[in-house]
Design a protein around this motif. Structure first.
Motif, PDB file in Angstrom:
ATOM      1  N   GLU A 122      -0.302 -32.084   7.615  1.00 61.88           N
ATOM      2  CA  GLU A 122      -0.364 -32.983   7.955  1.00 61.88           C
ATOM      3  C   GLU A 122      -0.586 -34.540   6.246  1.00 61.88           C
ATOM      4  OE1 GLU A 122       1.712 -34.936   9.705  1.00 61.88           O
ATOM      5  OE2 GLU A 122       2.340 -33.522  10.558  1.00 61.88           O
ATOM      6  N   ILE A 123      -1.678 -34.316   5.894  1.00 67.15           N
ATOM      7  CA  ILE A 123      -2.093 -34.474   4.912  1.00 67.15           C
ATOM      8  C   ILE A 123      -1.181 -34.297   3.365  1.00 67.15           C
ATOM      9  CG2 ILE A 123      -3.961 -34.374   3.125  1.00 67.15           C
ATOM     10  CD1 ILE A 123      -5.673 -34.668   5.632  1.00 67.15           C
ATOM     11  N   ILE A 124      -0.866 -33.112   4.071  1.00 64.71           N
ATOM     12  CA  ILE A 124      -0.252 -32.657   2.274  1.00 64.71           C
ATOM     13  C   ILE A 124       0.993 -32.985   2.534  1.00 64.71           C
ATOM     14  CG2 ILE A 124       0.750 -30.163   1.659  1.00 64.71           C
ATOM     15  CD1 ILE A 124      -1.559 -28.459   2.544  1.00 64.71           C
ATOM     16  N   LYS A 125       2.003 -33.200   3.186  1.00 66.14           N
ATOM     17  CA  LYS A 125       3.018 -33.950   3.736  1.00 66.14           C
ATOM     18  C   LYS A 125       3.258 -35.270   3.088  1.00 66.14           C
ATOM     19  CE  LYS A 125       4.707 -31.761   7.310  1.00 66.14           C
ATOM     20  NZ  LYS A 125       5.660 -31.473   9.111  1.00 66.14           N
ATOM     21  N   LYS A 126       1.746 -35.704   2.932  1.00 69.61           N
ATOM     22  CA  LYS A 126       1.247 -37.025   2.827  1.00 69.61           C
ATOM     23  C   LYS A 126       1.718 -37.618   0.731  1.00 69.61           C
ATOM     24  CE  LYS A 126       0.390 -38.803   6.826  1.00 69.61           C
ATOM     25  NZ  LYS A 126      -1.731 -39.053   7.382  1.00 69.61           N
ATOM     26  N   ILE A 127       1.361 -36.016   0.500  1.00 74.18           N
ATOM     27  CA  ILE A 127       1.307 -36.348  -1.142  1.00 74.18           C
ATOM     28  C   ILE A 127       2.731 -35.980  -2.186  1.00 74.18           C
ATOM     29  CG2 ILE A 127      -0.377 -34.575  -2.962  1.00 74.18           C
ATOM     30  CD1 ILE A 127      -1.928 -34.100  -0.737  1.00 74.18           C
ATOM     31  N   PRO A 128       2.961 -36.707  -3.071  1.00 73.70           N
ATOM     32  CA  PRO A 128       4.337 -36.368  -4.244  1.00 73.70           C
ATOM     33  C   PRO A 128       4.440 -35.114  -4.209  1.00 73.70           C
ATOM     34  CG  PRO A 128       2.973 -38.642  -4.454  1.00 73.70           C
ATOM     35  CD  PRO A 128       1.693 -37.469  -3.658  1.00 73.70           C
ATOM     36  N   LYS A 129       5.274 -34.340  -4.257  1.00 73.47           N
ATOM     37  CA  LYS A 129       5.450 -32.937  -4.484  1.00 73.47           C
ATOM     38  C   LYS A 129       5.331 -32.689  -5.680  1.00 73.47           C
ATOM     39  CE  LYS A 129       7.369 -31.925  -0.133  1.00 73.47           C
ATOM     40  NZ  LYS A 129       6.124 -32.746   0.892  1.00 73.47           N
ATOM     41  N   ASP A 130       5.769 -33.710  -6.289  1.00 74.14           N
ATOM     42  CA  ASP A 130       5.242 -32.953  -7.772  1.00 74.14           C
ATOM     43  C   ASP A 130       3.491 -32.956  -8.651  1.00 74.14           C
ATOM     44  OD1 ASP A 130       5.260 -35.894  -7.618  1.00 74.14           O
ATOM     45  OD2 ASP A 130       6.380 -35.917  -9.924  1.00 74.14           O
ATOM     46  N   ASN A 131       2.787 -33.945  -7.320  1.00 75.74           N
ATOM     47  CA  ASN A 131       1.292 -33.444  -7.641  1.00 75.74           C
ATOM     48  C   ASN A 131       0.431 -32.776  -6.685  1.00 75.74           C
ATOM     49  OD1 ASN A 131       1.484 -35.703  -9.307  1.00 75.74           O
ATOM     50  ND2 ASN A 131       0.575 -37.434  -7.752  1.00 75.74           N
ATOM     51  N   LEU A 132       1.179 -31.360  -6.577  1.00 76.50           N
ATOM     52  CA  LEU A 132       1.136 -30.838  -5.872  1.00 76.50           C
ATOM     53  C   LEU A 132       1.159 -28.879  -5.931  1.00 76.50           C
ATOM     54  CD1 LEU A 132      -0.643 -30.252  -2.901  1.00 76.50           C
ATOM     55  CD2 LEU A 132       1.267 -30.448  -1.808  1.00 76.50           C
ATOM     56  N   VAL A 133       0.163 -28.523  -5.771  1.00 78.56           N
ATOM     57  CA  VAL A 133       0.825 -26.746  -6.133  1.00 78.56           C
ATOM     58  C   VAL A 133      -0.008 -25.994  -5.245  1.00 78.56           C
ATOM     59  CG1 VAL A 133       0.959 -24.663  -7.871  1.00 78.56           C
ATOM     60  CG2 VAL A 133       1.845 -26.996  -8.058  1.00 78.56           C
ATOM     61  N   ILE A 134       0.602 -25.344  -4.430  1.00 79.39           N
ATOM     62  CA  ILE A 134      -0.254 -24.256  -3.477  1.00 79.39           C
ATOM     63  C   ILE A 134      -0.050 -22.600  -4.212  1.00 79.39           C
ATOM     64  CG2 ILE A 134      -0.750 -23.310  -0.872  1.00 79.39           C
ATOM     65  CD1 ILE A 134       0.245 -25.878  -0.325  1.00 79.39           C
ATOM     66  N   ILE A 135      -1.520 -22.182  -4.400  1.00 77.86           N
ATOM     67  CA  ILE A 135      -1.513 -21.066  -4.640  1.00 77.86           C
ATOM     68  C   ILE A 135      -1.999 -19.734  -3.528  1.00 77.86           C
ATOM     69  CG2 ILE A 135      -2.373 -18.823  -6.825  1.00 77.86           C
ATOM     70  CD1 ILE A 135      -2.912 -21.769  -8.148  1.00 77.86           C
ATOM     71  N   LYS A 136      -0.844 -19.197  -3.563  1.00 81.40           N
ATOM     72  CA  LYS A 136      -1.296 -17.828  -2.305  1.00 81.40           C
ATOM     73  C   LYS A 136      -1.527 -16.413  -2.934  1.00 81.40           C
ATOM     74  CE  LYS A 136       0.879 -15.836   1.641  1.00 81.40           C
ATOM     75  NZ  LYS A 136      -0.484 -14.874   1.345  1.00 81.40           N
ATOM     76  N   GLY A 137      -2.199 -16.113  -2.329  1.00 78.75           N
ATOM     77  CA  GLY A 137      -2.714 -14.856  -2.628  1.00 78.75           C
ATOM     78  C   GLY A 137      -1.693 -14.114  -2.040  1.00 78.75           C
ATOM     79  N   LYS A 138      -1.254 -12.816  -2.417  1.00 80.96           N
ATOM     80  CA  LYS A 138      -0.436 -11.546  -2.004  1.00 80.96           C
ATOM     81  C   LYS A 138      -0.590 -10.965  -0.741  1.00 80.96           C
ATOM     82  CE  LYS A 138       2.930 -11.487  -5.426  1.00 80.96           C
ATOM     83  NZ  LYS A 138       4.106 -10.968  -6.436  1.00 80.96           N
ATOM     84  N   LYS A 139      -1.927 -11.324  -0.350  1.00 78.38           N
ATOM     85  CA  LYS A 139      -2.252 -10.528   0.411  1.00 78.38           C
ATOM     86  C   LYS A 139      -3.486 -10.962   0.768  1.00 78.38           C
ATOM     87  CE  LYS A 139      -2.662  -6.763  -3.223  1.00 78.38           C
ATOM     88  NZ  LYS A 139      -3.206  -6.190  -3.877  1.00 78.38           N
ATOM     89  N   ASP A 140      -3.890 -11.798   1.047  1.00 78.89           N
ATOM     90  CA  ASP A 140      -3.929 -13.220   2.110  1.00 78.89           C
ATOM     91  C   ASP A 140      -3.016 -12.951   3.156  1.00 78.89           C
ATOM     92  OD1 ASP A 140      -5.582 -14.709   3.991  1.00 78.89           O
ATOM     93  OD2 ASP A 140      -5.485 -16.412   2.406  1.00 78.89           O
ATOM     94  N   ASN A 141      -3.888 -12.145   3.916  1.00 72.59           N
ATOM     95  CA  ASN A 141      -3.248 -11.763   5.517  1.00 72.59           C
ATOM     96  C   ASN A 141      -4.882 -12.459   6.088  1.00 72.59           C
ATOM     97  OD1 ASN A 141      -1.553 -10.165   4.622  1.00 72.59           O
ATOM     98  ND2 ASN A 141      -2.819  -8.830   4.474  1.00 72.59           N
ATOM     99  N   PHE A 142      -5.416 -13.797   6.022  1.00 73.98           N
ATOM    100  CA  PHE A 142      -6.252 -13.961   6.875  1.00 73.98           C
ATOM    101  C   PHE A 142      -6.637 -15.047   7.270  1.00 73.98           C
ATOM    102  CE2 PHE A 142      -7.934 -11.183   4.196  1.00 73.98           C
ATOM    103  CZ  PHE A 142      -8.170  -9.954   4.816  1.00 73.98           C
ATOM    104  N   PHE A 143      -6.504 -16.268   5.809  1.00 79.14           N
ATOM    105  CA  PHE A 143      -6.759 -17.519   6.468  1.00 79.14           C
ATOM    106  C   PHE A 143      -4.956 -18.284   5.683  1.00 79.14           C
ATOM    107  CE2 PHE A 143     -10.673 -16.156   6.016  1.00 79.14           C
ATOM    108  CZ  PHE A 143     -11.153 -16.654   7.255  1.00 79.14           C
ATOM    109  N   CYS A 144      -4.788 -17.690   4.419  1.00 80.22           N
ATOM    110  CA  CYS A 144      -3.383 -18.580   4.340  1.00 80.22           C
ATOM    111  C   CYS A 144      -2.109 -17.257   4.245  1.00 80.22           C
ATOM    112  CB  CYS A 144      -3.293 -19.264   2.845  1.00 80.22           C
ATOM    113  SG  CYS A 144      -1.847 -20.333   2.012  1.00 80.22           S
ATOM    114  N   ASP A 145      -1.712 -17.121   5.261  1.00 81.14           N
ATOM    115  CA  ASP A 145      -0.988 -15.956   5.202  1.00 81.14           C
ATOM    116  C   ASP A 145       0.356 -15.821   5.456  1.00 81.14           C
ATOM    117  OD1 ASP A 145      -0.060 -16.832   8.072  1.00 81.14           O
ATOM    118  OD2 ASP A 145      -1.337 -16.200   9.713  1.00 81.14           O
ATOM    119  N   LYS A 146       1.147 -14.978   5.647  1.00 76.96           N
ATOM    120  CA  LYS A 146       2.847 -15.162   5.482  1.00 76.96           C
ATOM    121  C   LYS A 146       3.283 -16.628   6.287  1.00 76.96           C
ATOM    122  CE  LYS A 146       3.419  -9.703   4.286  1.00 76.96           C
ATOM    123  NZ  LYS A 146       3.759  -8.686   4.877  1.00 76.96           N
TER     124      LYS A 146
END
Length: 183
Positions: A122-146
């Protein structure tokens, strides 16, 4: 390259800023961190539960570039998170020298439980898209998963997937450095 004073790091749960290279930051998992004033910054790098903390300060960081690394996107109950934490420790692990001193663990655990109640998406949706990048580890199957990656993509948020697990590593650091040096 951007001056490191223009970059602010919020480390992942129970970790210290020193694990994130030469960037300035605030050790939010130490009892003493609230003595520090949170400065404004051009870039905020926030990892895992540290991303939730940074998002709670969204109003303070308006206009800056947010780089979130493996943020918990999907809300999960404490039992599910506990199982994921145990799996993370067994399968990926964390080096002892990266963890804050034991004297801070109860403080950190209380902070973590409080942060995990927050709806990050909900907070992320309020952030302008050009001010936000999310980096995800391909092998993160724990907290930021597929499933989290799909949620991120479905909300048209820039997602960069790298060869990494959940924890900060050289591959994540390379992408972060590249993002910062681009602008």
């Amino acid at each position: 390259m951007i001056n490191k004073k223009n970059v602010l790091v919020f480390p992942g749960a129970f970790q210290s800023v020193k694990n994130y290279g030469n960037y300035e930051g605030i050790d939010i998992w130490l009892k003493s961190h609230f003595k520090e004033k949170i400065p404004t910054s051009d870039y905020v790098i926030a990892h895992s539960a540290g991303a939730i903390f940074a998002l709670t300060l969204f109003d303070h960081f308006q206009g800056c570039k947010l780089i979130l690394i493996n943020p918990p996107i999907k809300k999960r109950n404490i039992f599910n998170l506990s199982i994921r934490w145990i799996k993370f420790l067994i399968l990926e692990g964390i080096k002892r020298e990266k963890v804050v001193p034991v004297v801070n663990w109860i403080y950190g655990l209380k902070k973590l439980f409080k942060l995990l109640r927050i709806d990050t998406l909900e907070i992320i949706k309020k952030i302008p898209k050009d001010n936000l990048v999310i980096i995800k580890g391909k092998k993160d199957n724990f907290f930021c998963d597929k499933e989290s990656a799909e949620i991120i993509k479905n909300n048209n948020i820039i997602l960069i997937e790298v060869e990494a697990g959940h924890d900060w590593n050289e591959k994540i650091a390379e992408v972060v450095n590249e993002l910062i040096s681009r602008n």
